[in-house]
Design an enzyme around this catalytic site. Structure first.
Site, short mmCIF file in Angstrom:
data_model
loop_
_atom_site.label_atom_id
_atom_site.label_comp_id
_atom_site.label_asym_id
_atom_site.label_seq_id
_atom_site.Cartn_x
_atom_site.Cartn_y
_atom_site.Cartn_z
N GLY A 19 0.80 -1.22 0.00
CA GLY A 19 0.00 0.00 0.00
C GLY A 19 0.83 1.26 0.00
N GLU A 77 -2.16 -8.68 17.52
CA GLU A 77 -1.78 -8.05 18.79
C GLU A 77 -2.98 -7.77 19.68
OE1 GLU A 77 -0.21 -4.37 17.15
OE2 GLU A 77 -1.45 -3.28 18.57
N HIS A 81 11.95 -3.53 7.05
CA HIS A 81 12.35 -2.73 8.21
C HIS A 81 13.75 -2.14 8.10
CE1 HIS A 81 9.05 -5.27 9.60
NE2 HIS A 81 8.67 -4.16 10.19
N1 GLN Z 1 -1.36 -0.39 3.85
C1 GLN Z 1 -0.49 -0.06 4.93
C2 GLN Z 1 0.86 0.40 4.40
O1 GLN Z 1 1.26 -0.09 3.40
C3 GLN Z 1 -0.28 -1.21 5.85
C4 GLN Z 1 0.61 -0.86 7.02
C5 GLN Z 1 0.73 -1.93 8.09
O2 GLN Z 1 0.47 -3.06 7.85
N2 GLN Z 1 1.16 -1.58 9.26
O3 GLN Z 1 1.52 1.22 4.96
#
Ligand code: GLN
Ligand code: ZN
Length: 746
Positions: A425, A598, A685
């Protein structure tokens, strides 16, 4: 009879986020260690002053940390990974553990119980020795904090320290042999005993050992280890000992902990059944019972008359009654005073942030002792009708309807493409995007100018993706500051805070929204952006929404209705959004639920209802949709939720899997999941660019578990924290890996 009043801990962020600024200045070399220590000491002094001003009868220290309380405790016990031990001072060692250095990666970060606070996982050697480290230049430990408190105030001082059971449970051990951790119990127990003696010498009256791990269904050997972990400490020269549970109920572990010769026990009333409170009262006869009555997880005012009534029978109890916060106040914003004086948060009289909760606790104590002070009447009056227990997911019955997937044909890949490629996304948040947003927020550019700048960004994103040869495109989410806040701002019933910062980890905070009323969608929220993006390409465009569970988990939910009610209101808003997106011609719609895992309740008994409700809320959104529906989850360990994933009416799910070698896929297959799966094939990350072969290997692994007709190819998660150069290269390699595999089979 007087009632002692206290908190388990206070926020560290401080007004005007002085904690963050001090840390960042130090890291940038703008201030030295002495100035950093002075800034932190000032924040601690303010926190103590707030407790004293509110009229609490006892001050809490030791809860404060420069970076993280678990990491700093580990350092003070000598638990420092060899790769960080080189740092010159204790201060730099602590920051090396939290932030990593050029040569030594940081310790792993994990969510603290079921909260959005992250602690740093202590790393134990197999033959770990625990020893008090010389208090060189490191953040002051509980004893040092206590000395300062005793100098400044007349009140008794309580030192809060993570307890030995929780410390050991949350730590990881070299080689990963969990059972081997218990062998370290005797050494750890000795170190805690020595710490208790130091606290006593520092003038500490009470030692609060936080044992939130007792909310978890611990295996028997761990419960059996309680005695081993506590006896040396209890036999030592020490302050009185209060064991504090939080974030959940003790359940059958209550008897085990009460059997220790501790001087008091704190229980989380917001998450425990009334019977548990009654039982604790009996078991703790002659000892202190501390009741966490005021919610430390939410921002609503407490129902003080209700709490007074519920606790009145205990006011005269043998051993004494304390009242406090249900958990440390770390999880709520500092002070309502930081909010707009004319806004709902201030004017409605329904909210209490950390500073206001201190007043509530103090007033509740005085109310129970029948010694009200001026102003207490006001706090007891206009009582909002809030429940005494947290009306979470499991309470209030499940409205779960049919969980059967709808008639949608299910995913067959994208048309004829095998192994279609896509992203999750968001694409890199460039400085141009941030600049445009901040100018717009300051009023320096108008709505039209902002929108055209965002459209330029979207256009650039679409071009990039076409150039890279991705199959299903996204618009890049440049217009979203945050995936929850964006919807919070557009939905009625959800309020933004102005300075409601809550620590996430280290110097990082988030500003969660408050779900203050019924949630409604006054107008379409994402349609214009997605429609514009779709108009730029002949390729399928995927629209992006955030799901109800994630919106609730990352906000402060209403406390007057069970969460499923709020979830279904959000589902209804999203259902309408999906319909509008479809009408606008978007062929693919993704509804993200990264927080599903979570949000799992700590107690296993509550999990089924939670998952049923989460699935129900999701399926309500898409029940009438004909578009291809995707969902996305991240944050590891999906084992507990695979059945729910299988029951979700989505055609494709993308998951974070690259770091666990696709382990979840086998479980997913076993659970009967039949839709498409996009196992993340690269970690987002870090800026590292994974090679084609590396991603190809992961895809081959995935193919062994999931029929390739159902496989999608994507990264682990959104790319907004990445920069374009590495993103471009990584995605190019990803597309090449998919292509190689398609050709390989042909
Ligand atoms: N659609 C969101 C993005 O791509 C999903 C983020 C997430 O999963 N924390 O940033
Ligand atoms: Zn994600």
């Amino acid at each position: 009879m007087s009632i002692e009043t206290h908190i388990l801990g206070y926020p560290r962020v401080c007004r005007r986020r002085r904690h963050k600024w001090a840390l960042e200045k130090y890291w940038k070399g703008k201030i030295g260690a002495a100035e950093l220590h002075a800034a932190m000491a000032e924040i601690r002094a303010d926190n103590l002053q707030a407790q004293a001003d509110a009229g609490l009868t006892m001050l809490t220290v030791g809860d404060f940390a420069y970076y993280d309380h678990v990491m700093e405790l580990a350092a003070s016990l000598g638990v420092v990974p060899a790769r960080h031990a080189e740092a010159k001072t204790g201060l730099d060692r602590c920051f090396a553990m939290g932030r990593g250095t050029a040569t030594a990666p940081a310790c792993e970060m994990k969510k603290w119980l079921n909260t959005n606070y992250h602690y740093f996982v202590p790393e134990l050697a197999k033959d770990q020795k625990f020893e008090a480290q010389a208090a060189d230049d490191r953040p002051p430990d509980a004893a040092a904090q206590a000395e300062a408190a005793a100098k400044a105030h007349q009140l008794p001082v309580k030192a809060a320290v993570t307890g030995p059971l929780t410390f050991l449970w949350l730590a990881k051990i070299e080689g990963g042999d969990e059972a081997a951790k218990l062998k370290l119990a005797p050494g750890l127990a000795k170190a805690y005993a020595a710490m208790a003696a130091r606290l006593k010498a520092a003038g500490v009256a009470w030692l609060q050992l936080d044992e939130p791990a007792l909310s978890l269904e611990l295996p028997e050997p761990w419960l059996a280890a309680l005695a081993e972990l506590y006896e040396p400490l209890l036999a030592a020269e020490r302050p009185k000992v209060l064991v504090a549970n939080a974030y959940g109920a003790l359940g059958p572990r209550l008897e085990r902990v009460a059997a220790l010769k501790i001087d008091g026990l704190h229980i989380d009333m917001r998450n425990s059944a009334p019977e548990e409170l009654a039982r604790a009262n009996e078991l703790l006869a002659g000892r202190v019972l501390s009741v966490g009555a005021v919610d430390g997880r939410n921002v609503w005012r407490a129902n003080l008359p209700g709490l007074r009534e519920a606790l009145a029978p205990l006011a005269q109890r043998d051993g004494g009654l304390w009242v406090g916060s249900s958990c440390p106040l770390l999880h709520v914003p500092m002070d309502l005073e930081g909010e707009d004086p004319a806004g709902e948060l201030r004017t409605s009289g329904r909210f209490a942030f950390a500073r206001q909760k201190l007043d509530e606790i103090a007033a509740l104590g005085r109310g129970l002792a029948d010694k009200p002070a001026a102003g207490d009447e006001e706090l007891f009056k206009t009582a909002p009708e809030l429940p005494l227990r947290d009306p979470g997911w499991a309470v209030g019955g499940s409205a779960a309807g049919p969980l059967k997937p709808s008639e949608r044909p299910g995913d067959k890949g994208w048309k004829d493409t095998v192994l279609p490629t896509t992203t999750i996304g968001s694409l890199p948040q460039t400085s141009a995007i941030r600049k445009a947003r901040s100018e717009w927020q300051k009023g320096a550019i108008d709505d039209a100018a902002y929108q055209s700048r965002m459209k330029e960004e979207i256009k650039a994103c679409v071009e990039e993706q076409e150039e890279l040869g991705l199959d299903v495109l996204v618009h890049g989410e440049c217009e979203r500051n945050d995936m929850v806040q964006y919807f919070g701002e557009l939905l009625d019933g959800i309020v933004e805070t102005k300075s409601g910062w809550v620590q996430s980890y280290g110097s990082r905070s988030t500003r969660p929204c408050v779900i203050a009323a019924d949630v409604k969608r006054p107008a379409p929220m994402t349609v214009e952006w997605s429609k514009y993006a779709a108009s730029l390409t002949a390729k399928p465009m995927k629209a992006m929404l955030t799901g109800p569970v994630t919106i609730i988990c990352w906000s402060f939910p209403r406390a007057d209705v069970p969460r499923i009610e709020t979830a279904l209101q959000i589902s209804e808003a999203l259902r309408a959004e999906v319909a509008d997106l479809e009408a606008a011609g978007l062929p693919v719609i993704q509804i993200d639920e990264p927080a599903l895992r979570e949000g799992l309740p700590l107690a296993e008994a509550d999990r089924k209802a939670y998952l049923e409700q989460a699935v129900h809320a999701f399926n309500e959104i898409v029940k009438e949709s004909k578009a291809q529906i995707h969902t996305h989850m991240c944050y590891g360990e999906f084992g507990d939720v695979v059945d729910a994933i299988a029951a979700m009416d989505a055609d494709v799910i993308s998951l974070e899997t690259s770091r666990t070698d696709m382990a979840v896929l086998a479980e997913l297959v076993d659970s009967g999941h039949r839709a498409g799966v996009g196992p993340g094939i690269y970690d987002v990350h870090a800026p590292r660019v994974p090679g084609v072969d590396e991603m190809r290997r992961l895809l081959e692994l995935a193919q062994q578990r999931i029929p390739r007709e159902r496989l999608w190819v994507n990264p682990d998660c959104g790319l907004k924290t990445r920069a374009w150069p590495e993103t471009r290269e990584s995605l190019r390699n990803m597309v090449a890996a998919a292509k190689a595999l398609r050709e390989g089979a042909a």
